[in-house]
Design an enzyme around this catalytic site. Structure first.
Site, PDB file in Angstrom:
ATOM      1  CE1 TYR A  31       7.367 -28.412  28.495  1.00  0.00           C
ATOM      2  CE2 TYR A  31       7.973 -30.487  27.467  1.00  0.00           C
ATOM      3  CZ  TYR A  31       7.357 -29.259  27.401  1.00  0.00           C
ATOM      4  OH  TYR A  31       6.718 -28.884  26.256  1.00  0.00           O
ATOM      5  NE  ARG A  42      12.078 -36.963  21.568  1.00  0.00           N
ATOM      6  CZ  ARG A  42      12.578 -38.037  22.193  1.00  0.00           C
ATOM      7  NH1 ARG A  42      12.431 -39.243  21.650  1.00  0.00           N
ATOM      8  NH2 ARG A  42      13.202 -37.925  23.350  1.00  0.00           N
ATOM      9  CG  LEU A  89      18.401 -33.157  16.299  1.00  0.00           C
ATOM     10  CD1 LEU A  89      19.800 -33.377  16.836  1.00  0.00           C
ATOM     11  CD2 LEU A  89      17.690 -34.488  16.064  1.00  0.00           C
ATOM     12  CG  PHE A 125       4.154 -35.935  19.007  1.00  0.00           C
ATOM     13  CD1 PHE A 125       2.836 -35.675  19.412  1.00  0.00           C
ATOM     14  CD2 PHE A 125       4.717 -37.137  19.372  1.00  0.00           C
ATOM     15  CE1 PHE A 125       2.102 -36.606  20.153  1.00  0.00           C
ATOM     16  CE2 PHE A 125       3.990 -38.084  20.099  1.00  0.00           C
ATOM     17  CZ  PHE A 125       2.682 -37.812  20.492  1.00  0.00           C
ATOM     18  CE  LYS A 179       4.031 -26.903  28.607  1.00  0.00           C
ATOM     19  NZ  LYS A 179       3.386 -25.759  27.948  1.00  0.00           N
ATOM     20  NE  ARG A 209      17.837 -33.666  25.798  1.00  0.00           N
ATOM     21  CZ  ARG A 209      17.236 -32.964  24.853  1.00  0.00           C
ATOM     22  NH1 ARG A 209      17.806 -31.870  24.369  1.00  0.00           N
ATOM     23  NH2 ARG A 209      16.084 -33.353  24.350  1.00  0.00           N
ATOM     24  CG  ASP A 268      16.213 -36.899  25.749  1.00  0.00           C
ATOM     25  OD1 ASP A 268      15.363 -36.003  25.874  1.00  0.00           O
ATOM     26  OD2 ASP A 268      17.308 -36.738  25.180  1.00  0.00           O
ATOM     27  CG  PHE A 304       1.505 -20.569  22.248  1.00  0.00           C
ATOM     28  CD1 PHE A 304       1.728 -21.739  21.555  1.00  0.00           C
ATOM     29  CD2 PHE A 304       0.540 -19.692  21.771  1.00  0.00           C
ATOM     30  CE1 PHE A 304       1.015 -22.045  20.415  1.00  0.00           C
ATOM     31  CE2 PHE A 304      -0.183 -19.976  20.627  1.00  0.00           C
ATOM     32  CZ  PHE A 304       0.055 -21.157  19.949  1.00  0.00           C
ATOM     33  CB  ALA A 305       3.373 -17.782  28.154  1.00  0.00           C
TER      34      ALA A 305
HETATM   35  N1  UDP Z   1      19.433 -34.289  20.567  1.00  0.00           N
HETATM   36  C1  UDP Z   1      20.743 -34.679  20.305  1.00  0.00           C
HETATM   37  N2  UDP Z   1      21.686 -33.691  20.221  1.00  0.00           N
HETATM   38  C2  UDP Z   1      21.424 -32.371  20.382  1.00  0.00           C
HETATM   39  C3  UDP Z   1      20.078 -31.998  20.646  1.00  0.00           C
HETATM   40  C4  UDP Z   1      19.108 -32.985  20.733  1.00  0.00           C
HETATM   41  O1  UDP Z   1      21.057 -35.865  20.170  1.00  0.00           O
HETATM   42  O2  UDP Z   1      22.339 -31.545  20.323  1.00  0.00           O
HETATM   43  C5  UDP Z   1      18.395 -35.328  20.650  1.00  0.00           C
HETATM   44  C6  UDP Z   1      17.629 -35.334  21.965  1.00  0.00           C
HETATM   45  O3  UDP Z   1      18.310 -36.125  22.925  1.00  0.00           O
HETATM   46  C7  UDP Z   1      16.282 -35.928  21.541  1.00  0.00           C
HETATM   47  C8  UDP Z   1      16.114 -35.445  20.098  1.00  0.00           C
HETATM   48  O4  UDP Z   1      17.411 -35.045  19.667  1.00  0.00           O
HETATM   49  O5  UDP Z   1      16.367 -37.332  21.525  1.00  0.00           O
HETATM   50  C9  UDP Z   1      15.170 -34.273  19.984  1.00  0.00           C
HETATM   51  O6  UDP Z   1      15.558 -33.321  20.956  1.00  0.00           O
HETATM   52  P1  UDP Z   1      14.948 -31.867  21.031  1.00  0.00           P
HETATM   53  O7  UDP Z   1      15.647 -31.157  22.147  1.00  0.00           O
HETATM   54  O8  UDP Z   1      15.016 -31.235  19.675  1.00  0.00           O
HETATM   55  O9  UDP Z   1      13.409 -32.088  21.357  1.00  0.00           O
HETATM   56  P2  UDP Z   1      12.670 -32.862  22.551  1.00  0.00           P
HETATM   57  O10 UDP Z   1      12.295 -34.211  21.992  1.00  0.00           O
HETATM   58  O11 UDP Z   1      13.555 -32.925  23.746  1.00  0.00           O
HETATM   59  O12 UDP Z   1      11.461 -32.026  22.799  1.00  0.00           O
END
Ligand code: UDP
Length: 329
Positions: A141, A219, A188, A169, A145, A276, A279, A73-74
């Site tokens: 990232y 997601r 999120l 996921f 992976k 972001r 994404d 996992f690390a």
């Molecule tokens: N997200 C958001 N606001 C936040 C954090 C996340 O709108 O403060 C969105 C982010 O852009 C993504 C989704 O929520 O579309 C899930 O983000 P998270 O970082 O939880 O997981 P990821 O899909 O990046 O692994």
């Protein structure tokens, strides 16, 4: 089985370590505690504090345990950070990962389950995503992976190792004892729940003009105990395999916020914010392969139940691990 769990003091690692112990496996957690928490290592697991950069220490710990399998996992796991600091991601997820493989070679451990990610697919052409979708990561990232998955396939071909890459996921939710505590928190669900707990401030919605039903990113949120169960099943697998681990149902950012409003009763303001970087618009799993081949299926597949478990944990641990007592609400 004697299982060596790197990153077992982290979120998914600690829940998996607890699941393994519950099923009678013997667990050594190897973690440098940079992101992990000593308090998250379940009773019954042995904690070795060490870094994957130190291959000699990994080898010694593997030998001492007589490890029959590694669950790895690390690593770093933030898309945005990987875009801003790619070197960190390649150094840790690739360089330190290769140190682990070298230590396993020397110690004679030839079975590994790897925390991979849906980010290896980049922006997939279609959802739900099957494992046939070509890997085409769009951020460092996902690249890091993907590289490690390739290394595992090559180790399988060269040395006959048993390798399983689990492409996660969005892990979410908590058990009674173990939950999500990152610093800084970027995910999120904990961010939304923190806004509810603090009763002020709102949540930035990163992008509302994506090509998705409500314009926000979609997601596939999977409960962390269902994810942990997939690792336990994967321990029995031979060969070189990759599986998606998701529920097969997507929720938009706005739907998650709405679910959190229902669960917490708080207003939770949603503010439009820029996209972001890195994404993809939508990531939803087809988990048919792992259902069919390993008999895995998620037990908790509703967003509300997932959010509710995370909310319960946050109220019990308002300061996270070691961060003070329960909040009486
Ligand atoms: N997200 C958001 N606001 C936040 C954090 C996340 O709108 O403060 C969105 C982010 O852009 C993504 C989704 O929520 O579309 C899930 O983000 P998270 O970082 O939880 O997981 P990821 O899909 O990046 O692994």
């Amino acid at each position: 089985m004697r299982v060596f769990v790197t990153g077992g003091a982290g979120y998914i690692g600690s829940v998996t370590a607890a699941e393994l112990i519950g099923r009678g496996h013997e667990v050594v957690v190897y973690d440098n505690l940079e992101k992990g928490h000593r308090e998250a290592v379940p009773a019954g697991a042995t904690l070795v504090v060490g870094d994957l950069a130190d291959g000699g220490r990994v080898e010694e710990a593997l030998r001492r345990q007589g490890a029959e399998a590694v669950i790895h996992f690390a690593g770093y796991s933030l898309v945005g950070e990987s875009v801003a600091h790619p070197g960190r991601y390649f150094r840790n997820n690739v360089g330190n990962g290769l140190n682990l493989l070298g230590a396993m070679r020397r110690a004679g451990t030839s079975r590994i389950i790897f925390s991979s990610t849906a980010a290896v697919y980049g922006s997939p052409r279609a959802v739900p995503i099957t494992e046939e979708e070509p890997a085409a990561p769009i951020n460092p990232y996902g690249e890091s992976k993907r590289f490690f998955e390739t290394a595992l396939s090559r180790f399988h071909a060269a040395y006959g190792w048993d390798c399983v890459s689990l492409r996660y996921f969005n892990a979410a939710g908590a058990t009674a004892a173990l939950g999500e505590d990152h610093d800084p928190e970027t995910h999120l669900i904990p961010i939304v729940l923190r806004a509810a707990l603090d009763g002020r401030g709102g949540v930035d919605v990163f992008g509302d003009d994506y090509d998705t039903p409500d314009g926000t990113c979609v997601r596939d949120y999977i409960h962390v105990t269902d994810l942990a169960a997939a690792h336990v099943l994967a321990l029995e697998c031979g060969g070189d395999r990759a599986y998606n681990v998701g529920v097969g149902r997507g929720y938009s950012v706005l739907e998650v916020i709405e679910a959190a409003r229902r669960v917490t009763g708080a207003r939770i303001e949603a503010r439009a914010a820029p996209r972001r970087p890195g994404d993809p618009p939508a990531l939803v799993a087809s988990a048919e392969r792992i259902r069919r081949e390993l008999g895995w299926s998620p037990r908790r597949d509703g967003i509300e139940g997932i959010v509710e478990s995370a909310w319960r944990w946050m109220r019990e641990h308002p300061g996270g691990y070691g961060g003070g007592g329960k909040l009486s609400l």
